[in-house]
Motif scaffolding. Structure first.
Motif, PDB file in Angstrom:
ATOM      1  N   ALA A  45     -16.973 -56.480  32.370  1.00 41.34           N
ATOM      2  CA  ALA A  45     -15.808 -57.124  32.968  1.00 41.34           C
ATOM      3  C   ALA A  45     -15.081 -56.185  33.921  1.00 41.34           C
ATOM      4  CB  ALA A  45     -14.852 -57.599  31.870  1.00 41.34           C
ATOM      5  N   ASN A  46     -15.057 -54.898  33.577  1.00 41.33           N
ATOM      6  CA  ASN A  46     -14.341 -53.926  34.409  1.00 41.33           C
ATOM      7  C   ASN A  46     -15.176 -53.496  35.625  1.00 41.33           C
ATOM      8  OD1 ASN A  46     -12.688 -51.965  35.449  1.00 41.33           O
ATOM      9  ND2 ASN A  46     -12.757 -50.615  33.701  1.00 41.33           N
ATOM     10  N   LEU A 104     -17.970 -56.920  37.090  1.00 40.84           N
ATOM     11  CA  LEU A 104     -17.302 -58.001  37.811  1.00 40.84           C
ATOM     12  C   LEU A 104     -16.543 -57.488  39.022  1.00 40.84           C
ATOM     13  CD1 LEU A 104     -16.002 -60.428  35.037  1.00 40.84           C
ATOM     14  CD2 LEU A 104     -17.933 -60.701  36.582  1.00 40.84           C
ATOM     15  N   PHE A 113     -19.227 -55.529  26.749  1.00 40.72           N
ATOM     16  CA  PHE A 113     -18.754 -56.678  27.535  1.00 40.72           C
ATOM     17  C   PHE A 113     -17.524 -56.312  28.369  1.00 40.72           C
ATOM     18  CE2 PHE A 113     -21.028 -59.313  24.269  1.00 40.72           C
ATOM     19  CZ  PHE A 113     -21.901 -59.911  25.158  1.00 40.72           C
ATOM     20  N   LEU A 114     -16.651 -55.459  27.813  1.00 44.58           N
ATOM     21  CA  LEU A 114     -15.475 -55.026  28.562  1.00 44.58           C
ATOM     22  C   LEU A 114     -15.869 -54.153  29.754  1.00 44.58           C
ATOM     23  CD1 LEU A 114     -13.013 -54.216  25.623  1.00 44.58           C
ATOM     24  CD2 LEU A 114     -12.990 -56.199  27.148  1.00 44.58           C
TER      25      LEU A 114
END
Length: 212
Positions: free
Chosen positions: A104-105, A108, A100-101
């Motif tokens: 996000a990095n 996104l 998920f990180l």
């Protein structure tokens, strides 16, 4: 880890430079009389410095996500360079949170940048709708090379990084576009907009086929 950092560092720089180029096109078309003032040498240097800083922060984040994972199994990945998702498959721990990180990095960041690019071209299209047909064509023709590069770069990038942390066999093919094919075609795509380059290519082609 060095390869992971390097690939994402230069990839991140290209993402932000493409955004800066879209801003350049926006100023040239929507504010042509103020172009030389807005896009001064100092402003261009600041855009390059910001792109490098953004690329560093992005790649350093990817580096931190991968360096502290426990690797206690095989050391071979199904990819042609060390990317985050293939490395997650080697980690002997639950990597869902890390996945998920990564989204996000990388995901996104790519998606937000792509939306900003689309918005910039929406503003450009809205601005040129009052131009004459000839001026409209001339203004939009300056954007064609940039749009081509954006599509070649962002389409495969978003396919890989905007989805959950899984590795597919097709990832290697899509990764080729934003790591090798798009950067390799950049000089060709941009120089073909240059009239002197077109004339030189025509002259070379005439010599090859034997015409004077």
């Amino acid at each position: 880890m060095t390869q992971l950092f390097t690939m994402h560092f230069f990839g991140g720089i290209e993402v932000f430079i493409l955004t800066g180029m879209a801003y350049d096109r926006y100023v040239a078309i929507c504010k042509p009389l103020h172009y030389t003032i807005i896009m001064s040498r100092r402003r261009c240097d600041a855009l390059i410095a910001a792109s490098c800083a953004g690329g560093f922060l992005h790649s350093f984040g990817q580096f931190l996500l991968a360096i502290f994972l426990p690797y206690c199994g095989p050391n071979e990945i199904d990819h042609y360079f060390c990317d985050v998702y293939p490395l997650l498959n080697l980690a002997c721990t639950d990597t869902r949170r890390i996945g998920f990180l990564v989204i996000a990095n990388s995901g996104l960041m790519g998606l937000v940048t792509f939306v900003v690019l689309l918005m910039s071209y929406a503003v450009i299209l809205y601005t040129v709708r009052s131009y004459s047909v000839e001026n409209r064509h001339k203004a939009l023709s300056t954007c064609s090379s940039h749009i081509t590069v954006v599509v070649l770069f962002f389409a495969p990038l978003l396919f890989i990084y905007i989805r959950p942390a899984t590795t597919l066999p097709e990832d290697k093919v899509f990764a080729l576009f934003y790591t090798i094919i798009a950067p390799m075609l950049n000089p060709l795509i941009y120089t073909l907009r240059n009239m002197e380059m077109k004339n030189a290519i025509r002259k070379l082609w005439s010599q090859i086929i034997g015409h004077p």
